[in-house]
Design an enzyme around this catalytic site. Sequence first.
Site, PDB file in Angstrom:
ATOM      1  N   HIS A  61       2.801  -6.306  -6.258  1.00 36.45           N
ATOM      2  CA  HIS A  61       2.783  -7.408  -5.282  1.00 36.45           C
ATOM      3  C   HIS A  61       3.276  -8.708  -5.925  1.00 36.45           C
ATOM      4  O   HIS A  61       4.362  -9.156  -5.590  1.00 36.45           O
ATOM      5  CB  HIS A  61       1.412  -7.591  -4.631  1.00 36.45           C
ATOM      6  CG  HIS A  61       0.883  -6.358  -3.975  1.00 36.45           C
ATOM      7  ND1 HIS A  61       1.581  -5.670  -3.001  1.00 36.45           N
ATOM      8  CD2 HIS A  61      -0.272  -5.669  -4.151  1.00 36.45           C
ATOM      9  CE1 HIS A  61       0.890  -4.619  -2.614  1.00 36.45           C
ATOM     10  NE2 HIS A  61      -0.243  -4.589  -3.294  1.00 36.45           N
ATOM     11  N   ASP A  89       2.577   1.809  -0.827  1.00 35.36           N
ATOM     12  CA  ASP A  89       1.211   1.287  -0.912  1.00 35.36           C
ATOM     13  C   ASP A  89       0.267   1.993   0.058  1.00 35.36           C
ATOM     14  O   ASP A  89      -0.183   3.105  -0.189  1.00 35.36           O
ATOM     15  CB  ASP A  89       1.247  -0.218  -0.687  1.00 35.36           C
ATOM     16  CG  ASP A  89      -0.044  -0.924  -1.093  1.00 35.36           C
ATOM     17  OD1 ASP A  89      -1.046  -0.242  -1.327  1.00 35.36           O
ATOM     18  OD2 ASP A  89      -0.053  -2.158  -1.169  1.00 35.36           O
TER      19      ASP A  89
END
Length: 452
Positions: free
Chosen positions: A267, A318
Amino acid sequence: MSLFARHALLPQGWRRDVLLAWDAVGELTTVQDNAAPPDGVELAEYVVPGMVNLHSHAFQRALGGMTEKAGDGPDSFWTWRELMYRFAGRITPEQIEAIAAQLFAECLRHGYTAVCEFHYLQRDVAGCLYARPAETAERVIAAARASGIGITMLPVLYSHAGFGAQALQPQQARFRTDADDVLRIVEALEVQRDGQVEVGCAPHSLRAASIVQIREVLSALPPERPVHIHIAEQQAEVAQCLAATSLRPVQYLYEHIAVDTRWCLVHATHVDANEIGQIAASGAVAGLCPTTEANLGDGLFALPELIAAGGRFGIGSDSHVSQSPVEELRWLEYGQRLQRQQRNVAATPAQRQVGDFLWQAALQGGAQAAGRKPGALAPGCRADLLVLDDDHPNLCGVAVHDVLGSLLFCGNDNLVRDVMCGGLWQVRGGRHVAQDAIAAAYKRTLARLRAL
């Protein structure tokens, strides 16, 4: 074992008439352009390297579509997390395996040929380690082998609920590991390592693992193994880190740990210019997950600044609201266009084709983060490749330099026809070779979970 491509995407760009050959362990041995097609060898029009999915929580695939109801107040990552905790508290190792197999088959059909599994469901429903500490990790690896996808297993270090060594909440009991637990799991998985499987580790985040613990794991982990960490995903996380340490998360990590090319910073959404410079200079990979980051309302990563600094990035799915690398790369670019009100952001003076730049850069970053040898059509790399559907209207008559632009930015049909992983065909004509059996087991698992 060989394949002849009229056009193939090599590390140096598109090349014509490429003969590809691989050995019995699934590594490419020959990549020769300007070749003549040998008799009896299968022909393909467009061949590209399979994409690496550098960040996965496989069990979350079963949550898809179930968290899209607004609450009484503003919803965020933190409210989504409470639902995820409740789901994680129910799931069995057998169900983890069935869900992972379904996910991996879907990823293969859409063009991923490798996955990095950030695996933190380590304990049973009572919060105890299994008799075999690596039980759930072994289940996910078994799912990867059943589907054919290559995998980097990353057992997670998860000891605290927040900065300052806050005690874990009851709903986090299944995630709890200390440094010794992680190293025991890594050791137990050593027998799994081969051309299709690598094992690294993943400190969950700076709020869940202390610097002392991270150093303890790193000191015992073989130095070439990949290391992944969630970092700066949420503005609240940045604020908490500042309050606890007087530094932003990336600054704090780099202040205390020698971050290098084996690291993947997942991220890294909320970083400043100095942190971008640190990431780029270290050679670490920024692990970007645009569909999940959008789904959770995280924010947008500073992609042009990383590119300008010479930094590296890759993509992951994810929480698996999407299983398509096309969608991840499309929204990686589109997010920047919306934010900056301009077009064709992900490009450089040396590569102005946005599709080519995104695919090649994500391949390189993903392969580095995986710690294996996918990511390129080159001798010594894994025979992980995609054959695109040249009969589809979106690729009909397209100039070769526009193929990846058409793949990423034209329509919603899946243009991946055939998929090879480790020298074996896992998808033919758009269908996974074990699609029906894997889907049947997944449907049974969902029925049981949703009945609870």
